[in-house]
Design a protein around this motif. Structure first.
Motif, PDB file in Angstrom:
ATOM      1  N   PRO A  51     -25.990   8.871  53.089  1.00 43.77           N
ATOM      2  CA  PRO A  51     -26.236   9.197  54.498  1.00 43.77           C
ATOM      3  C   PRO A  51     -25.061   8.865  55.404  1.00 43.77           C
ATOM      4  O   PRO A  51     -24.715   9.652  56.298  1.00 43.77           O
ATOM      5  CB  PRO A  51     -27.472   8.343  54.828  1.00 43.77           C
ATOM      6  N   LEU A  52     -24.428   7.716  55.196  1.00 46.06           N
ATOM      7  CA  LEU A  52     -23.288   7.331  56.031  1.00 46.06           C
ATOM      8  C   LEU A  52     -22.099   8.245  55.765  1.00 46.06           C
ATOM      9  O   LEU A  52     -21.417   8.689  56.706  1.00 46.06           O
ATOM     10  CB  LEU A  52     -22.910   5.876  55.754  1.00 46.06           C
ATOM     11  N   GLY A  53     -21.850   8.550  54.481  1.00 51.57           N
ATOM     12  CA  GLY A  53     -20.724   9.419  54.155  1.00 51.57           C
ATOM     13  C   GLY A  53     -20.846  10.786  54.795  1.00 51.57           C
ATOM     14  O   GLY A  53     -19.880  11.310  55.358  1.00 51.57           O
ATOM     15  N   ARG A  54     -22.042  11.367  54.732  1.00 56.87           N
ATOM     16  CA  ARG A  54     -22.244  12.682  55.349  1.00 56.87           C
ATOM     17  C   ARG A  54     -22.088  12.598  56.866  1.00 56.87           C
ATOM     18  O   ARG A  54     -21.497  13.484  57.487  1.00 56.87           O
ATOM     19  CB  ARG A  54     -23.622  13.226  54.987  1.00 56.87           C
ATOM     20  N   ALA A  55     -22.589  11.522  57.461  1.00 54.41           N
ATOM     21  CA  ALA A  55     -22.552  11.394  58.917  1.00 54.41           C
ATOM     22  C   ALA A  55     -21.132  11.218  59.446  1.00 54.41           C
ATOM     23  O   ALA A  55     -20.821  11.658  60.559  1.00 54.41           O
ATOM     24  CB  ALA A  55     -23.419  10.209  59.355  1.00 54.41           C
ATOM     25  N   LEU A  56     -20.274  10.589  58.662  1.00 57.13           N
ATOM     26  CA  LEU A  56     -18.908  10.319  59.123  1.00 57.13           C
ATOM     27  C   LEU A  56     -17.909  11.388  58.694  1.00 57.13           C
ATOM     28  O   LEU A  56     -16.777  11.411  59.199  1.00 57.13           O
ATOM     29  CB  LEU A  56     -18.429   8.964  58.583  1.00 57.13           C
ATOM     30  N   SER A  57     -18.294  12.271  57.783  1.00 62.92           N
ATOM     31  CA  SER A  57     -17.330  13.164  57.149  1.00 62.92           C
ATOM     32  C   SER A  57     -16.770  14.222  58.086  1.00 62.92           C
ATOM     33  O   SER A  57     -15.785  14.888  57.743  1.00 62.92           O
ATOM     34  CB  SER A  57     -17.954  13.848  55.930  1.00 62.92           C
ATOM     35  N   ASP A  58     -17.367  14.378  59.282  1.00 60.45           N
ATOM     36  CA  ASP A  58     -16.804  15.343  60.230  1.00 60.45           C
ATOM     37  C   ASP A  58     -15.490  14.848  60.824  1.00 60.45           C
ATOM     38  O   ASP A  58     -14.655  15.639  61.243  1.00 60.45           O
ATOM     39  CB  ASP A  58     -17.808  15.636  61.355  1.00 60.45           C
ATOM     40  N   ASP A 275     -30.720   5.836  60.688  1.00 57.48           N
ATOM     41  CA  ASP A 275     -29.842   6.486  61.671  1.00 57.48           C
ATOM     42  C   ASP A 275     -29.275   5.486  62.676  1.00 57.48           C
ATOM     43  O   ASP A 275     -28.101   5.597  63.069  1.00 57.48           O
ATOM     44  CB  ASP A 275     -30.602   7.585  62.416  1.00 57.48           C
ATOM     45  N   ALA A 276     -30.084   4.539  63.132  1.00 59.20           N
ATOM     46  CA  ALA A 276     -29.608   3.598  64.139  1.00 59.20           C
ATOM     47  C   ALA A 276     -28.475   2.727  63.595  1.00 59.20           C
ATOM     48  O   ALA A 276     -27.533   2.389  64.327  1.00 59.20           O
ATOM     49  CB  ALA A 276     -30.764   2.721  64.624  1.00 59.20           C
ATOM     50  N   GLN A 277     -28.546   2.346  62.314  1.00 58.85           N
ATOM     51  CA  GLN A 277     -27.477   1.551  61.719  1.00 58.85           C
ATOM     52  C   GLN A 277     -26.215   2.383  61.523  1.00 58.85           C
ATOM     53  O   GLN A 277     -25.092   1.901  61.722  1.00 58.85           O
ATOM     54  CB  GLN A 277     -27.956   0.943  60.405  1.00 58.85           C
ATOM     55  N   ILE A 278     -26.386   3.637  61.133  1.00 59.39           N
ATOM     56  CA  ILE A 278     -25.236   4.540  61.000  1.00 59.39           C
ATOM     57  C   ILE A 278     -24.551   4.709  62.346  1.00 59.39           C
ATOM     58  O   ILE A 278     -23.310   4.706  62.435  1.00 59.39           O
ATOM     59  CB  ILE A 278     -25.687   5.903  60.440  1.00 59.39           C
ATOM     60  N   ALA A 283     -19.955   4.177  66.045  1.00 58.01           N
ATOM     61  CA  ALA A 283     -19.466   3.786  67.365  1.00 58.01           C
ATOM     62  C   ALA A 283     -18.332   2.763  67.254  1.00 58.01           C
ATOM     63  O   ALA A 283     -17.339   2.839  67.992  1.00 58.01           O
ATOM     64  CB  ALA A 283     -20.612   3.216  68.202  1.00 58.01           C
ATOM     65  N   PHE A 284     -18.461   1.831  66.326  1.00 54.16           N
ATOM     66  CA  PHE A 284     -17.424   0.820  66.160  1.00 54.16           C
ATOM     67  C   PHE A 284     -16.132   1.434  65.622  1.00 54.16           C
ATOM     68  O   PHE A 284     -15.034   1.133  66.099  1.00 54.16           O
ATOM     69  CB  PHE A 284     -17.903  -0.285  65.235  1.00 54.16           C
ATOM     70  N   LEU A 285     -16.248   2.316  64.620  1.00 57.27           N
ATOM     71  CA  LEU A 285     -15.061   2.937  64.063  1.00 57.27           C
ATOM     72  C   LEU A 285     -14.390   3.879  65.053  1.00 57.27           C
ATOM     73  O   LEU A 285     -13.170   4.090  64.969  1.00 57.27           O
ATOM     74  CB  LEU A 285     -15.426   3.704  62.782  1.00 57.27           C
ATOM     75  N   ASP A 286     -15.146   4.424  65.983  1.00 56.33           N
ATOM     76  CA  ASP A 286     -14.592   5.336  66.975  1.00 56.33           C
ATOM     77  C   ASP A 286     -13.702   4.626  67.998  1.00 56.33           C
ATOM     78  O   ASP A 286     -12.935   5.268  68.703  1.00 56.33           O
ATOM     79  CB  ASP A 286     -15.717   6.064  67.714  1.00 56.33           C
ATOM     80  N   ARG A 287     -13.820   3.304  68.091  1.00 51.49           N
ATOM     81  CA  ARG A 287     -13.028   2.565  69.082  1.00 51.49           C
ATOM     82  C   ARG A 287     -11.619   2.319  68.550  1.00 51.49           C
ATOM     83  O   ARG A 287     -11.343   1.274  67.980  1.00 51.49           O
ATOM     84  CB  ARG A 287     -13.691   1.236  69.381  1.00 51.49           C
TER      85      ARG A 287
END
Length: 288
Positions: A51-58, A275-278, A283-287
């Motif tokens: 789930p995390l990999g798919r969510a971040l892969s964009d 989803d909330a943990q993802i 959000a942290f990696l986006d900073r």
């Protein structure tokens, strides 16, 4: 391509005198220089990061590794090598294969300890660090609880029996939907030729883990933590028996002075599946 949208890859690592294959999954553009490396907990494997990999892969190239003896990675001949220094050395080999200068690191429990070690090295390749429920003091009571089941080799006659046993052990993960529980349980099961089910890791993982119990008291890694100099977020389960609240508070004051997020109703360890943990991780990696 795997059913979670990832691609399977392998890299050869040298551990002791043994060359072995380390398996990893990859999501996203393989040419993307923005890379997130994800490492699982002690008895888990790379499938947990679907789930995390798919969510971040964009926006990121996401890598999730199977540490030796788990998932699709080969087992080690010497069980005493199933320890953090081995895993960190294997991770360095993996990072060389990825051919990038820096990565973001997301580690759950064991993976978090590995991130702490790598994040404290001079010229560390880690740019930002996310730790799920690990820290510089590992409570002995939690280590004893984990030692009571790691390396035990039950064979379950049916998937239903396996599901009940693994979900009971995994109760500290906290609230998940039925579909998420199915996902988490299936990730660590392998169906045998006779139709029974076993766990998808080398039982010898328990050998060094139980050997560590010969040393009394908690495990103190403050020296490792104080060396970390990269931006860090720690996601802690409110009911965690491994990472105490006072230890997490100290982590916010020492070393990288981590941002601490405490999840109510969750123990050891937040899975980064809901989803909330993802969203917290993203959000942290986006900073940057």
């Amino acid at each position: 391509m795997n059913d979670d949208g990832s691609r399977s890859r392998y890299v050869s690592c040298l551990t002791g005198t043994q060359l072995h294959r380390l398996a990893y999954r990859e999501w996203g553009d393989p040419a993307n220089p923005r890379v997130v490396v994800c490492v699982h907990g002690l008895t888990r494997n790379s499938r947990d990061f679907g789930p995390l990999g798919r969510a971040l892969s964009d926006r990121w190239r996401v890598i999730a590794a199977d540490m030796p003896g788990r998932g699709a990675s080969e087992r080690l001949a010497d069980p005493m090598l199933y320890q953090v220094p081995t895993y960190v050395a294997n991770a360095v080999t993996l990072l060389a294969r990825l051919d990038v200068e820096t990565v973001d690191w997301v580690g759950i429990s064991l993976g978090g300890l590995m991130g702490m070690a790598l994040g404290g090295f001079e010229r560390s390749p880690i740019r930002r660090l996310v730790i799920s429920d690990a820290g510089p003091i590992l409570a002995r009571s939690a280590i004893e609880r984990i030692a009571s089941y790691v390396g035990v080799t039950p064979v379950f006659p049916t998937r239903e029996a396996a599901f009940a046993a693994i979900r009971a052990i995994s109760e500290p993960f906290g609230p998940h939907t039925d579909a998420q529980w199915d996902f988490l349980v299936d990730n660590v099961l392998v169906r045998r030729d006779d139709g029974s089910y076993a766990l998808h890791y080398d039982p010898a993982l328990g050998v060094p883990f139980r050997a560590a119990l010969a040393t009394p008291g908690d495990v103190d890694l403050w020296g490792v933590w104080d060396a970390v100099r990269v931006p860090t977020m720690v996601i802690r389960g409110e009911r965690s028996d491994l990472l105490a609240a006072e230890t997490a508070a100290g982590m916010s004051r020492r070393g990288p002075r981590a941002e601490i997020v405490t999840l109510p109703g969750v123990g050891h360890a937040p899975t980064l599946v809901p989803d909330a943990q993802i969203a917290l991780v993203r959000a942290f990696l986006d900073r940057s």
